[in-house]
Design a protein around this motif. Sequence first.
Motif, short mmCIF file in Angstrom:
data_model
loop_
_atom_site.label_atom_id
_atom_site.label_comp_id
_atom_site.label_asym_id
_atom_site.label_seq_id
_atom_site.Cartn_x
_atom_site.Cartn_y
_atom_site.Cartn_z
N HIS A 1 47.40 46.02 42.18
CA HIS A 1 47.51 44.94 43.16
C HIS A 1 46.61 45.17 44.38
CE1 HIS A 1 49.69 41.54 44.93
NE2 HIS A 1 49.70 42.21 46.08
N LEU A 2 46.63 46.37 44.94
CA LEU A 2 45.88 46.64 46.16
C LEU A 2 44.38 46.63 45.93
CD1 LEU A 2 48.02 49.51 47.76
CD2 LEU A 2 48.08 47.06 48.27
N ALA A 3 43.95 46.87 44.70
CA ALA A 3 42.52 46.95 44.41
C ALA A 3 41.87 45.58 44.27
CB ALA A 3 42.28 47.77 43.15
N LEU A 4 42.66 44.53 44.09
CA LEU A 4 42.09 43.21 43.83
C LEU A 4 41.15 42.72 44.94
CD1 LEU A 4 45.14 41.45 42.16
CD2 LEU A 4 42.93 41.91 41.09
N PRO A 5 41.49 42.86 46.23
CA PRO A 5 40.54 42.41 47.26
C PRO A 5 39.49 43.45 47.63
CG PRO A 5 42.57 43.10 48.30
CD PRO A 5 42.78 43.26 46.82
N VAL A 6 39.47 44.59 46.91
CA VAL A 6 38.61 45.71 47.28
C VAL A 6 37.56 46.02 46.22
CG1 VAL A 6 38.61 48.19 47.82
CG2 VAL A 6 40.42 46.73 48.73
N HIS A 7 37.94 45.88 44.96
CA HIS A 7 37.06 46.36 43.87
C HIS A 7 35.79 45.51 43.77
CE1 HIS A 7 35.77 47.95 40.04
NE2 HIS A 7 36.69 48.87 40.16
N PRO A 8 34.63 46.15 43.62
CA PRO A 8 33.37 45.40 43.56
C PRO A 8 33.27 44.46 42.37
CG PRO A 8 33.01 47.74 43.09
CD PRO A 8 34.41 47.61 43.64
N ALA A 9 33.90 44.80 41.24
CA ALA A 9 33.85 43.91 40.08
C ALA A 9 34.58 42.61 40.37
CB ALA A 9 34.46 44.60 38.86
N VAL A 10 35.71 42.69 41.06
CA VAL A 10 36.45 41.49 41.43
C VAL A 10 35.66 40.69 42.47
CG1 VAL A 10 38.62 40.59 42.35
CG2 VAL A 10 38.63 42.65 40.93
N ALA A 11 35.03 41.40 43.41
CA ALA A 11 34.20 40.71 44.41
C ALA A 11 33.10 39.91 43.75
CB ALA A 11 33.61 41.73 45.39
N THR A 12 32.50 40.47 42.70
CA THR A 12 31.47 39.73 41.95
C THR A 12 32.06 38.48 41.31
OG1 THR A 12 30.21 41.76 41.51
CG2 THR A 12 29.80 39.88 40.06
N GLY A 13 33.24 38.61 40.73
CA GLY A 13 33.90 37.45 40.14
C GLY A 13 34.23 36.38 41.17
N ILE A 14 34.65 36.81 42.35
CA ILE A 14 34.94 35.86 43.43
C ILE A 14 33.68 35.12 43.83
CG2 ILE A 14 35.65 35.66 45.84
CD1 ILE A 14 37.51 38.07 45.33
N ARG A 15 32.58 35.85 44.00
CA ARG A 15 31.31 35.20 44.37
C ARG A 15 30.89 34.20 43.32
NH1 ARG A 15 28.99 40.18 44.65
NH2 ARG A 15 27.39 39.36 43.26
N GLN A 16 31.00 34.56 42.06
CA GLN A 16 30.61 33.66 40.99
C GLN A 16 31.47 32.40 41.00
OE1 GLN A 16 31.02 36.27 37.62
NE2 GLN A 16 28.91 36.96 37.72
N ALA A 17 32.76 32.56 41.27
CA ALA A 17 33.65 31.40 41.33
C ALA A 17 33.28 30.49 42.49
CB ALA A 17 35.09 31.87 41.47
N LEU A 18 32.94 31.08 43.64
CA LEU A 18 32.59 30.28 44.81
C LEU A 18 31.23 29.60 44.67
CD1 LEU A 18 33.75 32.65 47.71
CD2 LEU A 18 34.95 30.66 46.80
N ASP A 19 30.32 30.25 43.98
CA ASP A 19 28.95 29.75 43.93
C ASP A 19 28.66 28.82 42.77
OD1 ASP A 19 28.44 31.25 46.17
OD2 ASP A 19 27.49 32.91 45.11
#
Length: 292
Positions: free
Chosen positions: A256-274
């Motif tokens: 749970h705590l890694a979701l807003p921190v992990h770089p792989a998730v950050a990449t997925g967030i960027r892809q979703a936003l872009d």
Amino acid sequence: MKVTGAALPFLPLCRRLLPSRLAGLSLALLKATALEIAILAGHLLLYPSGITQERRTTPALPAQDSPDSQSTTQLPTETNPPVVLLHGFIDNRSVFVLLRRNLAQHGRHQVESLNYSPLTCDIRTAAELLGRHIEEICERTGSPRVDIVGHSLGGLIARYYVQCLGGDLRVRMLVTLGTPHSGTSVVPLANAHPIVRQMRPGSALLDELARPAPGCRTHFVSFWSDLDHLMDPLETACIDHPDLLAQNVRVSGIGHLALPVHPAVATGIRQALDAPGTGAEAATESGGLTVA
């Protein structure tokens, strides 16, 4: 999308002692737990820096080259809407330090965080505060809409704003990270807190979110983890509503705590936003995110 890391020194022994399938699950859980502890320790150090609200700034207008240019209105060059980051229960904006840096490095320069008080006892009240905050952002930046990334409870607050307070007029994309959309049964003793009771399955607030929402304009992407110890059941972090344009992205190998921190998730967030459309296609083109 797969991220690999160095193996722990005792992993070969675990593989010998446990059956292969059980060993794989146990090792993944062991690594995810170790990462959660490390993230928690780091977050406790950063927590004081995020207690106060961040300073709000107005984007600078382009410089005028000549008197004649004063008659021409200068429009903002930013094409992406501002991103609003909303933290989880008993947390603050410091949880998004790494995600915010990642977004800025990839062109998202209008990123703001909202702190709501840990003493807040009602998700509806927090959603109203979020609405006022977003109206202020839109007025200050000139952008008609925003994107929101909400971790845990923050995602539920943002969803209530979108569905029940007319926020779909202002929110283009809502990305949730480990949010109990259908309620979580973890830690029954926490029911003493009113907000925790609102996050329980069958609560009046979750019943409101389950009501029809025809014509909702906001697109949703929900990231959920198969090792999230705060989601019970795990699938509660998925959005299941017939009227919502939603995509659920499974994340394997982190908690749970890694979701807003992990770089792989950050990449997925960027892809979703872009990405165009719902943004979900790019985030899930490989079937989810695997962190090994």
